[in-house]
Design a protein around this motif. Structure first.
Motif, PDB file in Angstrom:
ATOM      1  N   VAL A 149      52.509  35.337  39.566  1.00  0.00           N
ATOM      2  CA  VAL A 149      53.307  34.869  40.701  1.00  0.00           C
ATOM      3  C   VAL A 149      53.622  36.035  41.640  1.00  0.00           C
ATOM      4  CG1 VAL A 149      55.557  33.944  41.380  1.00  0.00           C
ATOM      5  CG2 VAL A 149      54.301  32.880  39.515  1.00  0.00           C
ATOM      6  N   THR A 150      53.919  37.201  41.087  1.00  0.00           N
ATOM      7  CA  THR A 150      54.166  38.383  41.918  1.00  0.00           C
ATOM      8  C   THR A 150      52.943  38.720  42.752  1.00  0.00           C
ATOM      9  OG1 THR A 150      55.722  39.289  40.289  1.00  0.00           O
ATOM     10  CG2 THR A 150      54.788  40.831  41.882  1.00  0.00           C
ATOM     11  N   ALA A 151      51.760  38.630  42.142  1.00  0.00           N
ATOM     12  CA  ALA A 151      50.520  38.895  42.876  1.00  0.00           C
ATOM     13  C   ALA A 151      50.325  37.887  44.005  1.00  0.00           C
ATOM     14  CB  ALA A 151      49.326  38.858  41.922  1.00  0.00           C
ATOM     15  N   LEU A 152      50.649  36.612  43.739  1.00  0.00           N
ATOM     16  CA  LEU A 152      50.560  35.585  44.782  1.00  0.00           C
ATOM     17  C   LEU A 152      51.496  35.917  45.935  1.00  0.00           C
ATOM     18  CD1 LEU A 152      50.547  32.320  42.614  1.00  0.00           C
ATOM     19  CD2 LEU A 152      48.639  33.181  43.972  1.00  0.00           C
ATOM     20  N   ASP A 153      52.724  36.320  45.614  1.00  0.00           N
ATOM     21  CA  ASP A 153      53.700  36.645  46.654  1.00  0.00           C
ATOM     22  C   ASP A 153      53.223  37.812  47.511  1.00  0.00           C
ATOM     23  OD1 ASP A 153      55.350  34.646  45.752  1.00  0.00           O
ATOM     24  OD2 ASP A 153      56.687  35.968  44.622  1.00  0.00           O
ATOM     25  N   PHE A 154      52.711  38.856  46.895  1.00  0.00           N
ATOM     26  CA  PHE A 154      52.232  40.010  47.652  1.00  0.00           C
ATOM     27  C   PHE A 154      51.002  39.661  48.487  1.00  0.00           C
ATOM     28  CE2 PHE A 154      55.258  42.392  45.393  1.00  0.00           C
ATOM     29  CZ  PHE A 154      55.310  43.688  45.892  1.00  0.00           C
ATOM     30  N   ALA A 155      50.204  38.707  47.978  1.00  0.00           N
ATOM     31  CA  ALA A 155      48.999  38.292  48.707  1.00  0.00           C
ATOM     32  C   ALA A 155      49.305  37.301  49.820  1.00  0.00           C
ATOM     33  CB  ALA A 155      47.996  37.681  47.736  1.00  0.00           C
ATOM     34  N   GLY A 156      50.531  36.782  49.857  1.00  0.00           N
ATOM     35  CA  GLY A 156      50.880  35.774  50.858  1.00  0.00           C
ATOM     36  C   GLY A 156      50.269  34.422  50.562  1.00  0.00           C
ATOM     37  N   LEU A 157      50.032  34.139  49.271  1.00  0.00           N
ATOM     38  CA  LEU A 157      49.451  32.867  48.849  1.00  0.00           C
ATOM     39  C   LEU A 157      50.536  31.982  48.249  1.00  0.00           C
ATOM     40  CD1 LEU A 157      46.201  34.237  47.163  1.00  0.00           C
ATOM     41  CD2 LEU A 157      46.357  33.044  49.357  1.00  0.00           C
ATOM     42  N   PRO A 158      50.397  30.665  48.368  1.00  0.00           N
ATOM     43  CA  PRO A 158      51.433  29.762  47.846  1.00  0.00           C
ATOM     44  C   PRO A 158      51.568  29.830  46.337  1.00  0.00           C
ATOM     45  CG  PRO A 158      49.504  28.517  48.569  1.00  0.00           C
ATOM     46  CD  PRO A 158      49.304  29.926  49.036  1.00  0.00           C
ATOM     47  N   ARG A 159      52.794  29.617  45.864  1.00  0.00           N
ATOM     48  CA  ARG A 159      53.073  29.729  44.437  1.00  0.00           C
ATOM     49  C   ARG A 159      52.559  28.550  43.612  1.00  0.00           C
ATOM     50  NH1 ARG A 159      58.961  32.206  42.909  1.00  0.00           N
ATOM     51  NH2 ARG A 159      58.635  34.329  43.704  1.00  0.00           N
ATOM     52  N   HIS A 160      52.045  27.512  44.268  1.00  0.00           N
ATOM     53  CA  HIS A 160      51.556  26.386  43.461  1.00  0.00           C
ATOM     54  C   HIS A 160      50.258  26.735  42.736  1.00  0.00           C
ATOM     55  CE1 HIS A 160      49.063  25.465  47.119  1.00  0.00           C
ATOM     56  NE2 HIS A 160      48.190  25.149  46.194  1.00  0.00           N
ATOM     57  N   TYR A 161      49.621  27.837  43.128  1.00  0.00           N
ATOM     58  CA  TYR A 161      48.440  28.285  42.397  1.00  0.00           C
ATOM     59  C   TYR A 161      48.859  28.776  41.014  1.00  0.00           C
ATOM     60  CZ  TYR A 161      45.629  28.290  46.690  1.00  0.00           C
ATOM     61  OH  TYR A 161      44.961  27.935  47.830  1.00  0.00           O
ATOM     62  N   THR A 162      48.079  28.424  40.006  1.00  0.00           N
ATOM     63  CA  THR A 162      48.309  28.892  38.646  1.00  0.00           C
ATOM     64  C   THR A 162      47.140  29.780  38.234  1.00  0.00           C
ATOM     65  OG1 THR A 162      47.122  27.076  37.561  1.00  0.00           O
ATOM     66  CG2 THR A 162      49.445  26.679  38.152  1.00  0.00           C
ATOM     67  N   PRO A 163      47.256  30.507  37.120  1.00  0.00           N
ATOM     68  CA  PRO A 163      46.122  31.334  36.680  1.00  0.00           C
ATOM     69  C   PRO A 163      44.820  30.556  36.515  1.00  0.00           C
ATOM     70  CG  PRO A 163      48.106  31.992  35.509  1.00  0.00           C
ATOM     71  CD  PRO A 163      48.466  30.761  36.314  1.00  0.00           C
ATOM     72  N   HIS A 164      44.927  29.238  36.292  1.00  0.00           N
ATOM     73  CA  HIS A 164      43.721  28.423  36.106  1.00  0.00           C
ATOM     74  C   HIS A 164      42.887  28.336  37.383  1.00  0.00           C
ATOM     75  CE1 HIS A 164      41.981  26.062  32.878  1.00  0.00           C
ATOM     76  NE2 HIS A 164      41.520  25.219  33.773  1.00  0.00           N
ATOM     77  N   VAL A 165      43.480  28.710  38.522  1.00  0.00           N
ATOM     78  CA  VAL A 165      42.735  28.659  39.785  1.00  0.00           C
ATOM     79  C   VAL A 165      41.524  29.591  39.740  1.00  0.00           C
ATOM     80  CG1 VAL A 165      43.995  30.493  41.005  1.00  0.00           C
ATOM     81  CG2 VAL A 165      43.002  28.607  42.308  1.00  0.00           C
ATOM     82  N   LEU A 166      41.588  30.634  38.933  1.00  0.00           N
ATOM     83  CA  LEU A 166      40.464  31.568  38.831  1.00  0.00           C
ATOM     84  C   LEU A 166      39.245  30.880  38.233  1.00  0.00           C
ATOM     85  CD1 LEU A 166      42.462  34.615  37.433  1.00  0.00           C
ATOM     86  CD2 LEU A 166      41.787  34.213  39.817  1.00  0.00           C
ATOM     87  N   ARG A 167      39.466  30.059  37.231  1.00  0.00           N
ATOM     88  CA  ARG A 167      38.363  29.302  36.611  1.00  0.00           C
ATOM     89  C   ARG A 167      37.786  28.299  37.607  1.00  0.00           C
ATOM     90  NH1 ARG A 167      35.909  27.594  31.965  1.00  0.00           N
ATOM     91  NH2 ARG A 167      35.788  25.374  31.494  1.00  0.00           N
ATOM     92  N   HIS A 168      38.669  27.534  38.262  1.00  0.00           N
ATOM     93  CA  HIS A 168      38.194  26.560  39.255  1.00  0.00           C
ATOM     94  C   HIS A 168      37.384  27.248  40.356  1.00  0.00           C
ATOM     95  CE1 HIS A 168      40.197  23.235  37.482  1.00  0.00           C
ATOM     96  NE2 HIS A 168      41.414  23.621  37.770  1.00  0.00           N
ATOM     97  N   THR A 169      37.867  28.400  40.788  1.00  0.00           N
ATOM     98  CA  THR A 169      37.211  29.107  41.885  1.00  0.00           C
ATOM     99  C   THR A 169      35.824  29.595  41.485  1.00  0.00           C
ATOM    100  OG1 THR A 169      39.324  29.793  42.836  1.00  0.00           O
ATOM    101  CG2 THR A 169      37.392  31.083  43.433  1.00  0.00           C
ATOM    102  N   ARG A 170      35.721  30.194  40.304  1.00  0.00           N
ATOM    103  CA  ARG A 170      34.426  30.715  39.855  1.00  0.00           C
ATOM    104  C   ARG A 170      33.409  29.589  39.699  1.00  0.00           C
ATOM    105  NH1 ARG A 170      31.355  35.025  40.211  1.00  0.00           N
ATOM    106  NH2 ARG A 170      30.195  33.376  41.187  1.00  0.00           N
ATOM    107  N   VAL A 171      33.826  28.465  39.120  1.00  0.00           N
ATOM    108  CA  VAL A 171      32.912  27.339  38.947  1.00  0.00           C
ATOM    109  C   VAL A 171      32.481  26.813  40.319  1.00  0.00           C
ATOM    110  CG1 VAL A 171      32.643  25.007  38.033  1.00  0.00           C
ATOM    111  CG2 VAL A 171      33.880  26.714  36.709  1.00  0.00           C
ATOM    112  N   THR A 172      33.417  26.717  41.248  1.00  0.00           N
ATOM    113  CA  THR A 172      33.090  26.249  42.596  1.00  0.00           C
ATOM    114  C   THR A 172      32.097  27.180  43.273  1.00  0.00           C
ATOM    115  OG1 THR A 172      35.265  25.218  42.845  1.00  0.00           O
ATOM    116  CG2 THR A 172      34.045  25.690  44.862  1.00  0.00           C
TER     117      THR A 172
END
Length: 330
Positions: free
Chosen positions: A266-289
């Motif tokens: 969540v801290t990384a999301l905040d520093f990146a300016g990305l919404p907090r609704h992203y969870t660590p699972h977004v990395l898996r979804h992104t790579r598959v996409t």
């Protein structure tokens, strides 16, 4: 409890089963299998979806305090109940009558996906980078500059993000990675250029965890991290006059294993300016996409991600350059 005590420890993520069993035991306490039917299952869903989510119960804003458990979560928990009944029937039965657990409707798959710029920002956020913006009142020009907060550098989170970005690992599997073969988690094989996702004694489940091949960029990261950890472990062994058992996990904090990546993510999301609704699972979804968008076949994507071809087709395939291509030109 037989399912929790006998089967759960053999799975890749026993904690996930434990989290599901807690509310199930609360709701069905003192009830027999005769109580498991459509009406009570629907009652369970109604009961669970009226509860405030645990990770939002102490949030500062009223909006977060009122976020409740989703029907998708209740569905997963009832799935655990169904699996537990089936396990008892096979191992301790047979039961004269096996009740059918009624599940709520499956939600439409809507995976969150990061683009490459957002992924870079997320990795930068884990390393303490953030973008500062201001407007010049005279010229009305918007200015941007990159700043770094050294106190917010979380290198363990950066490793976690890089691994997910290149391998589509499930978060739990990434947290269990070790530098050598072991029984509880996976490990990188530099000779064969593979990442084993599960330990040698972990029983295969529906959430398959096949080995994934590591590309040049991923291998470079793993080799660099291993060199860093090997030096740290050797230095610790010299200072303690013994065999150091720290720095054995790929993702660690000060050499010790980490159980939860959520807070630093969540801290990384905040520093990146990305919404907090992203969870660590977004990395898996992104790579598959990204694999799908690169034109890989259904079978290739499913094999690398540890998914069924049906899952890839239903959730990701519409983003493939091959999607309905022949039909469009027919």
């Amino acid at each position: 409890m037989a399912y929790a005590e006998e089967y759960a420890p053999t799975t890749a993520d026993p904690a996930r089963i434990g989290y599901a069993l807690v509310p199930l035991l609360d709701y069905f306490e003192g009830k027999t299998l005769m109580y498991v039917r459509g009406a009570t299952c629907r009652g369970y869903v109604e009961w669970r979806t009226s509860m405030v989510r645990a990770n939002h119960a102490n949030a500062r804003t009223e909006a977060r305090r009122t976020r409740t458990v989703s029907s998708a979560t209740a569905r997963k928990e009832l799935g655990v109940l169904s699996a537990a009944i089936g396990f008892w029937h096979r191992e301790h039965g047979p039961l004269e009558s096996v009740p059918v657990v009624t599940l709520p409707a499956k939600p439409e798959p809507k995976p969150d996906v990061l683009d490459r710029s957002e992924m870079a920002r997320l990795l930068g956020g884990a390393l303490g980078f953030y973008q500062l913006e201001w407007c010049d009142l005279e010229t009305r020009q918007l200015h941007r500059t990159l700043k770094r907060d050294h106190s917010a550098i979380n290198r363990h989170t950066a490793r976690f993000i890089v691994i997910g970005r290149y391998t589509a690992n499930r978060p739990g599997a990434t947290m269990k990675l070790r530098w050598m073969p072991n029984t509880v988690g996976g490990w990188p094989d530099f000779k064969r250029e593979l990442l084993y996702r599960k330990g040698s004694e972990v029983v295969e489940s529906k959430k398959r965890q096949p080995s994934v091949r590591l590309g040049r960029a991923a291998l470079a990261h793993f080799r660099r991290w291993k060199a860093i950890d090997d030096r740290a472990r050797e230095d610790l062994a010299r200072r303690t006059d013994g065999m150091a058992t720290s720095f054995l996990c790929v993702v660690h904090w000060g050499g010790e294993p980490i159980k939860d990546i959520g807070k630093s993510f969540v801290t990384a999301l905040d520093f990146a300016g990305l919404p907090r609704h992203y969870t660590p699972h977004v990395l898996r979804h992104t790579r598959v996409t990204w694999w799908v968008e690169a034109g890989l076949s259904l079978e290739e994507v499913a094999d690398a991600a540890g998914m069924t071809t049906q899952m890839v087709e239903e959730v990701y395939w519409h983003r493939s350059p091959h999607f309905q291509k022949r039909a469009a030109e027919a």
